[in-house]
Design a protein around this motif. Structure first.
Motif, mmCIF file in Angstrom:
data_model
loop_
_atom_site.group_PDB
_atom_site.id
_atom_site.type_symbol
_atom_site.label_atom_id
_atom_site.label_comp_id
_atom_site.label_asym_id
_atom_site.label_seq_id
_atom_site.Cartn_x
_atom_site.Cartn_y
_atom_site.Cartn_z
ATOM 1 N N UNK A 98 -57.313 64.751 17.806
ATOM 2 C CA UNK A 98 -57.620 65.409 19.082
ATOM 3 C C UNK A 98 -56.398 65.500 19.990
ATOM 4 N N UNK A 99 -55.478 64.540 19.850
ATOM 5 C CA UNK A 99 -54.262 64.526 20.670
ATOM 6 C C UNK A 99 -53.063 64.765 19.766
ATOM 7 N N UNK A 100 -52.859 66.029 19.410
ATOM 8 C CA UNK A 100 -51.786 66.390 18.479
ATOM 9 C C UNK A 100 -50.430 65.996 19.070
ATOM 10 N N UNK A 101 -49.624 65.337 18.257
ATOM 11 C CA UNK A 101 -48.321 64.887 18.707
ATOM 12 C C UNK A 101 -48.314 63.446 19.170
ATOM 13 N N UNK A 102 -49.468 62.766 19.106
ATOM 14 C CA UNK A 102 -49.551 61.362 19.486
ATOM 15 C C UNK A 102 -48.976 60.514 18.348
ATOM 16 N N UNK A 103 -47.694 60.180 18.458
ATOM 17 C CA UNK A 103 -47.017 59.451 17.386
ATOM 18 C C UNK A 103 -47.521 58.018 17.255
ATOM 19 N N UNK A 104 -47.934 57.434 18.350
ATOM 20 C CA UNK A 104 -48.435 56.057 18.289
ATOM 21 C C UNK A 104 -49.693 55.990 17.428
ATOM 22 N N UNK A 105 -50.591 56.952 17.633
ATOM 23 C CA UNK A 105 -51.821 56.988 16.838
ATOM 24 C C UNK A 105 -51.506 57.237 15.369
ATOM 25 N N UNK A 106 -50.566 58.153 15.096
ATOM 26 C CA UNK A 106 -50.192 58.456 13.713
ATOM 27 C C UNK A 106 -49.572 57.238 13.032
ATOM 28 N N UNK A 107 -48.648 56.580 13.719
ATOM 29 C CA UNK A 107 -47.981 55.410 13.147
ATOM 30 C C UNK A 107 -48.959 54.262 12.917
ATOM 31 N N UNK A 108 -49.892 54.090 13.849
ATOM 32 C CA UNK A 108 -50.896 53.030 13.682
ATOM 33 C C UNK A 108 -51.785 53.320 12.479
ATOM 34 N N UNK A 109 -52.160 54.574 12.305
ATOM 35 C CA UNK A 109 -52.974 54.956 11.151
ATOM 36 C C UNK A 109 -52.252 54.645 9.852
ATOM 37 N N UNK A 110 -50.990 55.054 9.779
ATOM 38 C CA UNK A 110 -50.202 54.797 8.564
ATOM 39 C C UNK A 110 -50.090 53.301 8.303
ATOM 40 N N UNK A 111 -49.832 52.532 9.357
ATOM 41 C CA UNK A 111 -49.681 51.090 9.207
ATOM 42 C C UNK A 111 -50.944 50.455 8.628
ATOM 43 N N UNK A 112 -52.103 50.871 9.112
ATOM 44 C CA UNK A 112 -53.344 50.247 8.642
ATOM 45 C C UNK A 112 -53.794 50.795 7.291
ATOM 46 N N UNK A 113 -53.382 52.006 6.947
ATOM 47 C CA UNK A 113 -53.619 52.484 5.583
ATOM 48 C C UNK A 113 -52.853 51.598 4.605
ATOM 49 N N UNK A 114 -51.611 51.320 4.952
ATOM 50 C CA UNK A 114 -50.798 50.454 4.098
ATOM 51 C C UNK A 114 -51.334 49.029 4.094
#
Length: 535
Positions: free
Chosen positions: A391-407
């Motif tokens: 919903x908030x395109x460009x939100x790098x914090x949300x993207x990085x957090x998602x990647x971190x928890x996928x890993x």
């Protein structure tokens, strides 16, 4: 214990009972307290034998990453006039699991009648045939036929190899050695990923996708040849009344060549007693023994649970749909997605290796319970951050957090579950049902895998990040089932586990401290005689 014949107590018989009980007590105490280095000549020979069986795990892992990689190659799509998504791609993926389903009716009988080595050879030989049909395919029908045969063959390998590893592993390190089998899945996955990457980078013809297919021959050929240099499973030999051969195998690989070694003698007595009680693997087509007793049904709960949970906990989604998950997190660059996709199995592999060692340190139940709780929490966070990034395109914090928890999910699942997926199934089954039960578990695993592979695509398309909530709830359900029904198998021989499953409450029984009395019960020694000896 008084023994009467014609109403008269015979002292010689009583003395004989006392002598047998005394020997049993001494044997159990020696076996429980024996210390052995994992680096002796016997153990090194054992590791060499298990390596051949481990290659069956590599074989399965290789195909798991192979098709995902091929599906990203333009040369592959152009040759078969296919797209990266759609029904044609779905059936190409699923035909492998579909081919595994009918094999369940043959895996058990082959292993029971002819042994674990023949089972592994059969699987490897069928995989070689499937590869020789799939790799040179000139049309899609031929390609699908090859994949069906591959799935049929891999099913044999995935039944025979875990049985062999669990039955050959030294009791002191059975958890580690058996857990390593499933960890080798990642070795095959990593090799497939990088072979495909190299071919895609440097070859622009249809050879680029054929070479990775031909590479499936490497591990299957080694297994097909190598199994004939391996000893047969001592438990299978016992079931066939070939005690002299079983003794020699145990002495060579567990007892430093000493047939009177406490570990060797104890295992032989336990095997003989259990096989005498359960009969042996000679009812090749009779699967009723998986459900005809309380003990068998409790074992089957563990087998089916592990087979299904091992595919439905969310790990299949992160394996097959990781690029889709990254896109939902806002990662759209192809190079970044491929890089993250390549790093993921490498990290998971090291986590799985560490987890295999910890199975003998902290036990099976704690690893399964705590890791699945953490997995549920990971998906809850992934759901929230993915929705925020969407919903908030460009939100790098949300993207990085998602990647971190996928890993983090991949690391924790690999640590707690990957080593146990084949190990726990093999451990919970008795000698007489191990091959059939593993085959049934393999069937349940393939059905579950097919369901999640088909269902995840439409789910991501229709409900997006909310799909993760399914795993948040489902993983909690798994926690409840494990807590209530799955006993601990740490520090018990495969035969001692029979006493656990025969108890009214197997979980409670498994958490009791193991001692000499536990070993005595597996040897069928009258404990009343032992009590009299104490006085």
């Amino acid at each position: 214990m008084d023994i009467k014949k014609d109403g008269v107590t015979h002292v010689d018989d009583v003395d004989d009972d006392f002598r047998q009980a005394k020997v049993a007590v001494q044997l159990s105490e020696e076996a429980v307290h024996v210390k052995q280095s994992p680096w002796t000549s016997s153990m090194l020979r054992l590791y060499g034998c298990l390596t051949i069986a481990y290659l069956c795990g590599c074989l399965n892992g290789y195909d798991g990453s192979l098709m995902g990689g091929l599906n990203a190659m333009d040369t592959y799509h152009a040759y078969f006039n296919m797209e990266s998504a759609g029904s044609s791609t779905g059936i190409t993926f699923a035909i492998y699991n579909i081919g595994s389903i009918p094999a369940v009716f043959f895996c058990g009988p082959v292993n029971d009648y002819f042994g674990r080595r023949v089972g592994m050879f059969t699987g490897a030989a069928i995989v070689i045939i499937g590869t020789c049909i799939q790799a040179p395919s000139v049309n899609r029908g031929m390609f699908l036929a090859g994949r069906f045969i591959l799935g049929f063959g891999v099913s044999f390998a995935c039944v025979s190899a875990p049985c062999y590893v669990s039955e050959m592993a030294h009791p002191a390190w059975r958890g580690t050695l058996t857990g390593l089998y499933n960890c080798t899945w990642y070795i095959g996955s990593i090799v497939a990923s990088w072979v495909i990457y190299a071919c895609a980078q440097h070859i622009k013809s249809d050879i680029s996708w054929r070479i990775p297919l031909w590479c499936q021959l490497i591990s299957s050929v080694v297994v097909a040849i190598g199994v004939w240099f391996l000893p047969e499973s001592p438990r299978w030999l016992c079931a066939q009344d070939r005690m002299e051969e079983a003794t020699k195998v145990l002495a060579r690989y567990h007892g430093e060549g000493d047939e009177s070694h406490p570990i060797v003698v104890l295992q032989l007595k336990e095997m003989q007693n259990q096989i005498r009680q359960d009969a042996s693997d000679k009812k090749g087509w009779d699967y009723s023994e998986l459900v005809n007793t309380h003990s068998a049904r409790r074992r089957l709960i563990c087998v089916l649970g592990m087979a299904c949970f091992g595919q439905l906990s969310g790990n299949s989604v992160t394996s097959y749909y990781l690029p889709v998950m990254l896109e939902q997190a806002g990662i759209t660059a192809q190079g970044t997605k491929l890089m993250l996709n390549g790093i993921y199995p490498v990290i998971c592999f090291f986590a799985a290796i560490l987890g295999a060692r910890m199975t003998d340190v902290v036990g099976r139940r704690p690893l399964l319970l705590y890791s699945i709780l953490f997995c549920s929490a990971c998906f809850a966070i992934i759901c929230g951050t993915s929705k925020l990034a969407e919903t908030d395109i460009g939100n790098k914090s949300a993207a990085n957090t998602t990647i971190a928890f996928i890993y983090l999910f991949g690391i924790v699942f690999s640590f707690g579950w990957t080593p146990l997926q084949s190990m726990y199934i093999a451990e919970t089954l008795s000698t007489s049902t191990r091959a059939k039960g593993t085959a049934v578990g393999n069937l349940a695993s393939n059905v579950s895998s097919a369901v999640i592979q088909y269902g995840s695509g439409p789910a991501f398309a229709n409900i997006g990040a909310y799909f993760y909530l399914v795993f948040v709830v489902w993983d909690l359900v798994e926690f409840g089932v494990i807590y209530l029904y799955w006993p601990e198998t740490k520090e018990r021989t495969l035969e001692e586990l029979s006493e656990v499953f025969e108890a009214k409450n197997p979980v409670k029984k498994s958490l009791e401290k193991r001692g000499a009395s536990t070993v005595l019960n597996t040897l069928d020694v009258d404990t009343s005689v032992v009590e009299k000896m104490a006085h």
